[in-house]
Design a protein around this motif. Structure first.
Motif, PDB file in Angstrom:
ATOM      1  N   SER A  68    -149.852  14.484  77.794  1.00 44.55           N
ATOM      2  CA  SER A  68    -149.892  14.272  79.238  1.00 44.55           C
ATOM      3  C   SER A  68    -150.032  12.802  79.596  1.00 44.55           C
ATOM      4  CB  SER A  68    -151.032  15.082  79.856  1.00 44.55           C
ATOM      5  OG  SER A  68    -150.786  16.479  79.728  1.00 44.55           O
ATOM      6  N   ILE A  69    -150.556  11.991  78.681  1.00 42.80           N
ATOM      7  CA  ILE A  69    -150.619  10.545  78.913  1.00 42.80           C
ATOM      8  C   ILE A  69    -149.213   9.975  79.052  1.00 42.80           C
ATOM      9  CG2 ILE A  69    -151.263   8.330  77.869  1.00 42.80           C
ATOM     10  CD1 ILE A  69    -153.613   9.833  76.525  1.00 42.80           C
ATOM     11  N   VAL A  70    -148.316  10.412  78.187  1.00 39.73           N
ATOM     12  CA  VAL A  70    -146.942   9.902  78.206  1.00 39.73           C
ATOM     13  C   VAL A  70    -146.207  10.384  79.455  1.00 39.73           C
ATOM     14  CG1 VAL A  70    -144.775   9.778  76.916  1.00 39.73           C
ATOM     15  CG2 VAL A  70    -146.950   9.895  75.684  1.00 39.73           C
TER      16      VAL A  70
ATOM     17  N   ALA B 269    -143.996   2.629  74.847  1.00 43.96           N
ATOM     18  CA  ALA B 269    -142.671   2.676  74.215  1.00 43.96           C
ATOM     19  C   ALA B 269    -141.704   3.480  75.065  1.00 43.96           C
ATOM     20  CB  ALA B 269    -142.791   3.288  72.820  1.00 43.96           C
ATOM     21  N   ALA B 270    -142.156   4.613  75.573  1.00 45.35           N
ATOM     22  CA  ALA B 270    -141.290   5.459  76.391  1.00 45.35           C
ATOM     23  C   ALA B 270    -140.894   4.762  77.680  1.00 45.35           C
ATOM     24  CB  ALA B 270    -141.984   6.783  76.688  1.00 45.35           C
ATOM     25  N   ALA B 271    -141.851   4.066  78.314  1.00 42.97           N
ATOM     26  CA  ALA B 271    -141.561   3.373  79.572  1.00 42.97           C
ATOM     27  C   ALA B 271    -140.555   2.242  79.359  1.00 42.97           C
ATOM     28  CB  ALA B 271    -142.856   2.828  80.172  1.00 42.97           C
ATOM     29  N   ILE B 272    -140.692   1.509  78.262  1.00 42.88           N
ATOM     30  CA  ILE B 272    -139.747   0.430  77.958  1.00 42.88           C
ATOM     31  C   ILE B 272    -138.378   1.013  77.619  1.00 42.88           C
ATOM     32  CG2 ILE B 272    -139.209  -1.437  76.354  1.00 42.88           C
ATOM     33  CD1 ILE B 272    -142.224  -1.904  76.066  1.00 42.88           C
ATOM     34  N   PHE B 273    -138.376   2.064  76.810  1.00 45.93           N
ATOM     35  CA  PHE B 273    -137.120   2.671  76.360  1.00 45.93           C
ATOM     36  C   PHE B 273    -136.309   3.203  77.541  1.00 45.93           C
ATOM     37  CE2 PHE B 273    -134.335   5.901  74.698  1.00 45.93           C
ATOM     38  CZ  PHE B 273    -133.952   5.444  73.454  1.00 45.93           C
ATOM     39  N   ILE B 274    -136.963   3.863  78.442  1.00 48.27           N
ATOM     40  CA  ILE B 274    -136.249   4.516  79.543  1.00 48.27           C
ATOM     41  C   ILE B 274    -135.928   3.556  80.689  1.00 48.27           C
ATOM     42  CG2 ILE B 274    -138.234   5.271  80.919  1.00 48.27           C
ATOM     43  CD1 ILE B 274    -136.862   7.999  81.177  1.00 48.27           C
TER      44      ILE B 274
ATOM     45  N   ASP C 133    -142.173  -0.503  84.050  1.00 47.64           N
ATOM     46  CA  ASP C 133    -142.531   0.424  85.115  1.00 47.64           C
ATOM     47  C   ASP C 133    -143.370   1.577  84.567  1.00 47.64           C
ATOM     48  OD1 ASP C 133    -142.669   1.773  87.484  1.00 47.64           O
ATOM     49  OD2 ASP C 133    -140.573   2.391  87.544  1.00 47.64           O
ATOM     50  N   ASP C 134    -144.613   1.631  84.989  1.00 44.04           N
ATOM     51  CA  ASP C 134    -145.559   2.662  84.578  1.00 44.04           C
ATOM     52  C   ASP C 134    -146.194   3.210  85.854  1.00 44.04           C
ATOM     53  OD1 ASP C 134    -147.606   4.204  83.571  1.00 44.04           O
ATOM     54  OD2 ASP C 134    -148.439   2.671  82.265  1.00 44.04           O
ATOM     55  N   PRO C 135    -145.607   4.230  86.473  1.00 44.41           N
ATOM     56  CA  PRO C 135    -145.998   4.646  87.820  1.00 44.41           C
ATOM     57  C   PRO C 135    -147.462   5.011  88.002  1.00 44.41           C
ATOM     58  CG  PRO C 135    -143.909   5.654  87.218  1.00 44.41           C
ATOM     59  CD  PRO C 135    -144.436   4.998  85.984  1.00 44.41           C
TER      60      PRO C 135
ATOM     61  N   PHE D 253    -150.503   3.091  80.503  1.00 46.94           N
ATOM     62  CA  PHE D 253    -150.803   2.083  79.488  1.00 46.94           C
ATOM     63  C   PHE D 253    -152.092   1.322  79.794  1.00 46.94           C
ATOM     64  CE2 PHE D 253    -150.442  -2.299  77.878  1.00 46.94           C
ATOM     65  CZ  PHE D 253    -150.390  -2.038  76.519  1.00 46.94           C
ATOM     66  N   PRO D 254    -152.281   0.802  81.011  1.00 49.78           N
ATOM     67  CA  PRO D 254    -153.546   0.100  81.285  1.00 49.78           C
ATOM     68  C   PRO D 254    -154.775   0.980  81.130  1.00 49.78           C
ATOM     69  CG  PRO D 254    -151.906  -0.420  82.957  1.00 49.78           C
ATOM     70  CD  PRO D 254    -151.338   0.699  82.132  1.00 49.78           C
ATOM     71  N   VAL D 255    -154.700   2.213  81.612  1.00 52.80           N
ATOM     72  CA  VAL D 255    -155.865   3.096  81.584  1.00 52.80           C
ATOM     73  C   VAL D 255    -156.165   3.578  80.169  1.00 52.80           C
ATOM     74  CG1 VAL D 255    -156.763   5.349  82.314  1.00 52.80           C
ATOM     75  CG2 VAL D 255    -155.650   3.842  83.979  1.00 52.80           C
ATOM     76  N   HIS D 256    -155.155   4.053  79.475  1.00 55.52           N
ATOM     77  CA  HIS D 256    -155.390   4.709  78.195  1.00 55.52           C
ATOM     78  C   HIS D 256    -155.296   3.755  77.007  1.00 55.52           C
ATOM     79  CE1 HIS D 256    -155.522   8.717  79.980  1.00 55.52           C
ATOM     80  NE2 HIS D 256    -154.545   8.310  80.781  1.00 55.52           N
ATOM     81  N   ALA D 257    -154.214   2.994  76.911  1.00 54.78           N
ATOM     82  CA  ALA D 257    -154.041   2.140  75.735  1.00 54.78           C
ATOM     83  C   ALA D 257    -155.023   0.978  75.731  1.00 54.78           C
ATOM     84  CB  ALA D 257    -152.601   1.622  75.674  1.00 54.78           C
ATOM     85  N   VAL D 258    -155.054   0.226  76.820  1.00 49.39           N
ATOM     86  CA  VAL D 258    -155.876  -0.992  76.849  1.00 49.39           C
ATOM     87  C   VAL D 258    -157.361  -0.644  76.818  1.00 49.39           C
ATOM     88  CG1 VAL D 258    -156.458  -3.031  78.210  1.00 49.39           C
ATOM     89  CG2 VAL D 258    -154.078  -2.311  78.003  1.00 49.39           C
ATOM     90  N   SER D 259    -157.776   0.313  77.629  1.00 52.28           N
ATOM     91  CA  SER D 259    -159.184   0.713  77.614  1.00 52.28           C
ATOM     92  C   SER D 259    -159.550   1.390  76.297  1.00 52.28           C
ATOM     93  CB  SER D 259    -159.467   1.660  78.782  1.00 52.28           C
ATOM     94  OG  SER D 259    -159.145   1.053  80.016  1.00 52.28           O
TER      95      SER D 259
END
Length: 418
Positions: free
Chosen positions: A113-115, A177-182, A314-316, A320-326
């Motif tokens: 669900s994060i992705v 990765a998904a956000a960059i890819f798409i 684009d990460d609506p 990434f900020p909430v889950h990856a960075v934290s």
């Protein structure tokens, strides 16, 4: 009934209840993401969450659980336990095997669900279904085996009590990765690189989603004890609350003084960042350390959001900020603030170095496997929705319905999608 039988019964009840709390977080993800995206994509968000729950549960049962918790093979994967078959006595868990499966299923659903949020409003629904299979049957279970299933990272001594690294950092880098890819949504960035703001459809809805996630997080963290009589449950719950509060408070105050207004999306995500940050160390750090971890998580979330905008990623919903960075910060912070093994408590550099090594490996794994997986999926179906589908909205394009009765809009476009 024997004492052991009573203990097993209590523990199983506790784990089933906390698993149910974690599963309720999917309602939180649904409302949060639906509130953050545009109205015309609300149903698509809900359908992706249902895909996470339904397809993810089955894939983890048939394949993922065995890869994650089966008997260790060369420190890389498990090789038995598929559909709970075979000898799983090596797990040595204080609950029934079925309860443990249910609890771990809730974790894998949260990861996919994060992705979902990072690719909102422009991913082809069929492609998302295939990626859900890949994440829940392979990407997450292998990473989980390395840390929680007896794999090579766990043997080095890495700690991650409830998943800042395994779930959030790994899942967050998969989302990146998904956000960059798409690629970004059509019109998100101008030719000069500036961002065109797409206003959230319903911030009250998003806030209710965040409260449901906050509620479920007590099950996420405290349930990871797997024991109803574990004396750490109260402490885990308190530090979870303190870290979330610190993350939200810091973003509220920062945006108030920085922009002369308290920014609602930032405060919502700041609280969630605090929850992510404390997830690794909730059983190992003090109350004051938890407040510091949460506060830094909130600030890092804000800086990472600005970084994404600068890089035109684009990460609506801010996955990434909430889950990856934290998640990264929380994993490293455990190596600093653990009351027994942390650097600042006299434990030396060992735990910190292992935390960093494991974190790097997990992030690279999530990013690279998602990229490769999307490349393979693209051989069968388009990864991205068409420009016309995106303009009309994914609700009508993929599901033939809108979130509420706007019949004049539906009639305008329905002939193209019947």
């Amino acid at each position: 009934m024997t004492i052991n039988g009573l203990s097993m019964g209590l523990n199983t009840t506790w784990v089933v209840l906390t698993a149910a709390m974690i599963l309720l977080m999917e309602g939180g993800f649904a409302l949060l993401e639906a509130g953050f995206v545009r109205y015309k994509n609300n149903v698509n968000i809900i359908m992706k969450i249902f895909a996470d729950i339904t397809i993810g549960t089955l894939c983890f049962y048939f394949i993922g659980f065995g890869l994650m918790y089966g008997a260790d093979l060369f420190g890389i994967i498990g090789f038995n336990g598929f559909m709970l078959k075979g000898d799983l006595s090596h797990l040595n868990i204080p609950v029934s095997l079925e309860a443990f499966l249910l609890f771990q299923t809730a974790f894998v659903i949260a990861t996919i669900s994060i992705v979902s949020g990072a690719v909102a409003e422009r991913i082809n629904f069929r492609a998302y279904l295939l990626y859900t299979v890949l994440m829940t049957a392979f990407i997450y279970p292998v990473a989980g085996h390395w840390v929680w299933g007896g794999g090579w990272i766990s043997k080095l001594g890495m700690l991650d009590f409830a998943g800042s690294a395994v779930i959030h950092a790994m899942g967050g880098f998969s989302a990146l990765a998904a956000a960059i890819f798409i690629g970004p949504r059509t019109g998100k960035f101008t030719s000069q690189g500036t961002s065109s703001i797409a206003l959230p459809s319903n911030l009250p809805l998003a806030s209710v989603g965040s409260f449901l996630l906050w509620f479920g997080w007590f099950g996420f963290n405290a349930g990871s004890t797997l024991s109803a009589t574990d004396g750490r449950i109260g402490h885990i719950a308190v530090v979870t609350m303190l870290s979330a509060a610190a993350g939200g408070a810091v973003t509220l105050i920062y945006t108030l003084f920085r922009y002369n207004r308290s920014d609602a999306p930032s405060v919502i995500n700041g609280s969630l960042a605090g929850l992510v940050g404390i997830t690794a160390g909730c059983a190992f750090v003090s109350d004051l350390s938890a407040i510091l971890i949460g506060a830094v998580s909130g600030l890092l979330m804000l800086f990472a959001t600005n970084w994404l905008e600068a890089k035109r990623i684009d990460d609506p919903v801010g996955a990434f900020p909430v889950h990856a960075v934290s998640g990264m910060w929380g994993t490293i912070a455990l190596g600093l603030f653990s009351e027994k093994e942390g650097l600042f408590s006299g434990g030396g550099l060992h735990l910190l170095s292992v935390q960093i090594l494991g974190l790097i490996v997990l992030c690279i794994w999530g990013f690279s496997m998602t990229w490769v997986g999307l490349k393979l999926i693209a051989l069968w179906v388009p990864i991205r929705s068409t420009e016309e589908e995106e303009e009309v909205g994914l609700d009508v394009s993929y599901h033939g319905i809108m979130a509420a009765n706007r019949s004049h809009e539906f009639i305008e476009h329905q002939d193209r999608y019947q």
